[in-house]
Design an enzyme around this catalytic site. Structure first.
Site, PDB file in Angstrom:
ATOM      1  N   TRP A 326      -2.566  -4.506  12.085  1.00  0.00           N
ATOM      2  CA  TRP A 326      -3.610  -4.419  13.106  1.00  0.00           C
ATOM      3  C   TRP A 326      -3.436  -3.152  13.942  1.00  0.00           C
ATOM      4  O   TRP A 326      -4.402  -2.521  14.364  1.00  0.00           O
ATOM      5  CB  TRP A 326      -3.543  -5.662  14.019  1.00  0.00           C
ATOM      6  CG  TRP A 326      -4.520  -5.647  15.153  1.00  0.00           C
ATOM      7  CD1 TRP A 326      -5.793  -6.119  15.143  1.00  0.00           C
ATOM      8  CD2 TRP A 326      -4.308  -5.133  16.483  1.00  0.00           C
ATOM      9  NE1 TRP A 326      -6.386  -5.942  16.369  1.00  0.00           N
ATOM     10  CE2 TRP A 326      -5.494  -5.337  17.214  1.00  0.00           C
ATOM     11  CE3 TRP A 326      -3.220  -4.527  17.120  1.00  0.00           C
ATOM     12  CZ2 TRP A 326      -5.621  -4.957  18.540  1.00  0.00           C
ATOM     13  CZ3 TRP A 326      -3.360  -4.142  18.443  1.00  0.00           C
ATOM     14  CH2 TRP A 326      -4.553  -4.367  19.137  1.00  0.00           C
ATOM     15  N   HIS A 327      -2.163  -2.770  14.165  1.00  0.00           N
ATOM     16  CA  HIS A 327      -1.908  -1.622  15.030  1.00  0.00           C
ATOM     17  C   HIS A 327      -2.311  -0.292  14.399  1.00  0.00           C
ATOM     18  O   HIS A 327      -2.640   0.645  15.109  1.00  0.00           O
ATOM     19  CB  HIS A 327      -0.430  -1.578  15.431  1.00  0.00           C
ATOM     20  CG  HIS A 327      -0.100  -2.559  16.504  1.00  0.00           C
ATOM     21  ND1 HIS A 327       0.216  -3.865  16.224  1.00  0.00           N
ATOM     22  CD2 HIS A 327      -0.061  -2.448  17.847  1.00  0.00           C
ATOM     23  CE1 HIS A 327       0.445  -4.504  17.357  1.00  0.00           C
ATOM     24  NE2 HIS A 327       0.272  -3.683  18.364  1.00  0.00           N
ATOM     25  N   GLY A 328      -2.231  -0.206  13.094  1.00  0.00           N
ATOM     26  CA  GLY A 328      -2.586   1.074  12.497  1.00  0.00           C
ATOM     27  C   GLY A 328      -2.552   1.021  10.992  1.00  0.00           C
ATOM     28  O   GLY A 328      -1.856   0.193  10.400  1.00  0.00           O
ATOM     29  N   PHE A 475      -5.829   2.065  18.362  1.00  0.00           N
ATOM     30  CA  PHE A 475      -5.740   0.812  17.603  1.00  0.00           C
ATOM     31  C   PHE A 475      -7.035   0.061  17.790  1.00  0.00           C
ATOM     32  O   PHE A 475      -7.483  -0.670  17.055  1.00  0.00           O
ATOM     33  CB  PHE A 475      -4.567  -0.030  18.076  1.00  0.00           C
ATOM     34  CG  PHE A 475      -3.264   0.746  18.087  1.00  0.00           C
ATOM     35  CD1 PHE A 475      -2.977   1.642  17.072  1.00  0.00           C
ATOM     36  CD2 PHE A 475      -2.364   0.590  19.108  1.00  0.00           C
ATOM     37  CE1 PHE A 475      -1.802   2.369  17.084  1.00  0.00           C
ATOM     38  CE2 PHE A 475      -1.173   1.317  19.124  1.00  0.00           C
ATOM     39  CZ  PHE A 475      -0.897   2.207  18.119  1.00  0.00           C
TER      40      PHE A 475
END
Lengths: 475, 356
Positions: A326-328, A475
């Protein structure tokens, strides 16, 4: 638009003014909605269309799910899949498109097929991961029977778009925010002043600590194209741990403060995470709105801890791997999530074998475990910050004292700044581990609070900042 | 499945004397910022110094796209930027050039972006700082790397913020990048380990900037020996790096491509070498000698060039810290090189053309 910009100062003053005009409540909500669209469009106007699509799709799909509640589960699931397809489709296209293409290319190459993907020149819409999760929470709540669809499209649109938390959270659930839109609210004088104090604290964390105090140290170490030694590697990583906390918690604090100035309450997103004892404690304190989202909409639906022990570990690991992604769009983020999943699983295993639940007895034991937790969290930050595995390996080798012919990269002044700030940050978080900021302020003499807020505001004004974007925007 | 109903969020406000706190904060911040402003003015900062940045550059760049220019654009590094007086330009020719030179930056990569702009067909004046121009160095400021696209894509928020910043900078002296609290801390002279690039040895405040990106050397450098010596030490460090002479021909070829593109649209390119002095000048003579750089550049691009060594009225100027002219000398230098330009390009003198 970023909070740490002159544009936001003007924008927020106008929004506050408009919100205090003697207008009907519906008109004030329309003002807030228009302001929120302007807030987003001020970065890149065409991407407001994505917000509208997300809003309209989830509004109608949630109603579709509700209207089909008497019908088969397959019908409701088909509606839900529509929402997931649109929201996750946006994410897949804008955020993960290039990543997917690169991995496809690598996969093809591994079986001897030469595939050259077209150049990927797509801009990532700021905050897309936040607002898609927020709208998905609404539809999922209706699907899971937690709530009914909302009656007011205006309230729903404002829930999706509310500018204080639109692009970097906290990720708010409908039940937390939408009921606040039902009745006219206006900040009291004390709420306004406390909100402004919170905004000052958030700006101080972002502009003075994260950008001016720590970013250069982290950049110097992680940007070095040569092996770095033990001290540089650790200080660079510690600097990043402070930078990411102050950047992100700073944003959340400004979001909470600005919403409070308008009379709305947003939930906490951070509670002294670097004073955590263990990793389940860490995730109750770090990016709380994401960790609870993942718990409620991923971990529990996967089965949570209700299956076998092995299944629980698999669920934990899956949740954290997806949380990492999800972050990257990079495997380094997946490894970051995987490490946290491993830590959580290991902690669960140790607690189940030793029977120790909650914090251990003895202040020194607690402190030692908190520091161990912090140091292990720092190891994960290496994968979060490094752009490649080679870069991460270089820093980890330095942290282990194994770098060959390490170079000195950090100037003394950066080392001093990092050491002082990180030590101060850890001490404050440890001392406030069981207390809230509200408790501390309520117990402090008023003049001390005034002095601290004034000092922070002075530092913000004289540091100025260059309008650096918040890290979590990407993000 | 365990279902959780989210509760409406509420936030408690700490019970304390908020009115008194608000009053105290206001009084302390007004007093401390006023004291800071006074101190910054004592140090030589002035309200009206607009603290140039990428957004200021994009404003000028967009003037070209909008056709709001007088057919002359200046590219280059800090020398042509600080050493050009736009008012003198206007006085002598009736034209006000668009100033696009960037401090700490090799003009070649921006020249390429400019060569690809099909809409401009005027005169491009390129300032040549040899130890920058004839190397593969791009810029000391990473934000400048995006300028070729930023002027097209700059967000509305950033454009508006720039205008608000200008408004404040006209009234407050302390709003200066180089005198931010954090920057001042980084500039402390603390010994470093060998091999570390010292923040103390970064470029300190060198210039003042005004409307239309009119730069001049900061007058305090003429009176403060410590700042002047620091600047000289930084130049010795920065320009002390080795220069790869084998790259000169390829670099000149790449410039020629850009020049030809601009000429193909009816435009032209002129190179200007502004004065340098002291041991910095000596070093330039040895590592980027004129015979291997400047002369072949003019010859192979077929361009006209103005080198300060070739003109008596461009020599003997006050090169304050070996690299940039004082304001008075900048005015004299501009007068001298514009006169040469007008001789070469009579059309530049709009007033004469209008009178004839």
């Amino acid at each position: 638009m970023v909070f740490n910009s002159l544009t936001f100062v003007v924008f927020f003053a106008l929004v506050l003014l408009a919100h205090r005009l003697p207008l009907p409540w519906t008109a004030k909500k329309v003002n807030l909605l228009v302001a929120s669209y302007l807030f987003y469009a001020a970065w890149n106007p065409p991407f407001v269309i994505l917000l509208w699509i997300s809003t309209i799709v989830d509004w109608y799909i949630a109603r579709g799910i509700w209207n089909a509640r008497e019908k088969s589960r397959a019908v409701r699931r088909a509606w839900l899949l529509g929402s997931l397809a649109v929201n996750l489709g946006f994410l897949a296209f804008f955020k993960y498109g290039e990543f997917l293409l690169q991995n496809w290319q690598a996969l093809m190459a591994s079986v001897g097929v030469e595939y050259v993907p077209p150049a990927w020149d797509i801009i990532l819409p700021v905050g897309i991961s936040f607002y898609t999760f927020q709208t998905m929470a609404y539809t999922l709540d209706v699907y899971l029977g937690r709530s009914k669809p909302l009656d007011s499209f205006l309230d729903f649109s404002l829930f999706v778009t509310f500018f204080p938390q639109l692009v970097a959270g906290p990720i708010v659930r409908p039940g937390q925010l939408v009921p606040q839109f039902a009745r006219p609210v206006q900040a009291t004088r004390d709420q306004m002043l406390w909100g402004l104090a919170l905004m000052t604290l958030g700006l101080f964390m972002k502009v003075v600590i994260a950008d001016s105090g720590l970013a250069a140290s982290a950049d110097a170490v992680f940007g070095a194209d040569k092996p770095v030694g033990f001290a540089d590697a650790w200080l660079g990583t510690l600097a990043f741990s402070g930078q990411i906390f102050c950047d992100f918690a700073g944003y959340s604090t400004i979001a909470i403060g600005s919403a409070l100035c308008l009379g709305f309450a947003l939930p906490d997103n951070f509670r002294m995470p670097y004073a955590a004892i263990g990793f389940s404690d860490f995730w109750r304190r770090w990016h709380i709105s994401l960790s609870t989202w993942l718990r409620d909409y991923l971990y529990i639906p996967l089965g949570g801890n209700r299956g076998s022990e092995a299944r629980t570990y698999v669920n934990l690991m899956l949740t954290m791997l997806l949380g990492g992604l999800w972050h990257g769009a990079s495997w380094t983020f997946v490894v970051w999530g995987g490490l946290h999943g491993f830590y959580l699983a290991a902690e669960r295993w140790i607690r189940s074998r030793t029977g120790v639940q909650g914090d251990p007895a003895g202040a020194w034991n607690r402190l030692a475990l908190a520091l161990t937790t912090y140091l292990l969290v720092n190891v994960t930050w290496v994968f979060f910050r490094a752009e490649t595995f080679e870069g991460a390996a270089r820093i980890l080798a330095g942290m282990a004292g194994l770098a060959a012919e390490p170079a000195a990269v950090l100037p003394t002044v950066f080392m001093i700044k990092t050491g002082v700030i990180v030590a101060g940050m850890i001490a404050i978080q440890w001392l406030m581990r069981r207390r809230t900021l509200e408790d501390v302020v309520a117990r402090a003499p008023w003049w001390l609070t005034g002095l601290v807020v004034a000092a922070m505001l002075f530092a913000v004004i004289t540091t100025q900042g260059s309008g650096e974007a918040f890290i979590y925007f990407q993000f | 499945m365990e279902l959780r109903q989210d509760e409406v969020t509420t936030r408690a406000v700490p019970a304390t004397g908020w009115s008194a706190i608000g009053g105290l904060v206001l009084a302390l911040v007004v007093a401390s910022v006023t004291a800071w402003e006074v101190q910054m003015r004592r140090l030589g900062l002035r309200a009206g110094d607009l603290d140039d940045g990428a957004s200021h550059w994009t404003v000028e760049r967009r003037k070209i796209a909008a056709g709001k220019h007088d057919g002359v654009v200046i590219h280059g590094s800090s020398r042509i930027l600080f050493d050009t007086d736009l008012d003198v330009w206007e006085e002598l020719t009736g034209r006000r050039p668009i100033q696009l030179a960037l401090p700490g930056t090799n003009p070649r990569f921006l020249l390429r972006g400019f060569a690809q702009d099909a809409d401009f067909s005027g005169l491009v004046i390129v300032g040549v700082t040899p130890a920058v121009f004839f190397t593969d160095f791009t810029t000391a400021f990473p934000e400048y790397l995006e300028l070729n696209t930023l002027w097209l894509e700059e967000s509305p928020s950033r454009r508006f913020g720039h205008q608000v910043g200008l408004l404040l900078s006209r009234r407050l002296a302390f709003l200066d990048d180089q005198y931010r609290l954090g920057t001042l801390v980084d500039q402390l002279d603390i010994p470093d380990r060998p091999g570390v690039r010292r923040p103390h040895m970064r470029v300190w405040k060198l210039s003042e900037s005004f409307d239309d990106r009119q730069y001049f050397l900061w007058p305090r450098l003429q009176t403060d020996a410590r700042l002047r010596e620091h600047a000289k030490a930084v130049w010795r460090l920065n320009f002390g790096r080795p220069v790869d002479a084998s790259r000169f021909p390829a670099i000149i070829d790449s410039v020629r491509e850009d020049v030809e593109k601009i000429r193909s649209r009816g435009g032209d390119v002129v190179f200007v070498r502004a004065p340098s002095d002291g041991d910095l000048y000596e070093r330039e003579l040895s590592v980027v000698p004129r015979a291997a750089t400047w002369d072949p550049l003019l010859e192979r691009t077929g361009s006209f060039g103005i080198h300060f060594e070739d003109h008596a009225d461009m020599r003997g100027l006050d090169v304050v810290e070996m690299s940039h002219l004082s304001r008075e000398s900048a005015t004299r230098f501009t007068r001298a090189y514009v006169a040469v330009l007008v001789q070469r390009y009579p059309w530049l003198d709009r007033r004469a053309a209008a009178g004839s």
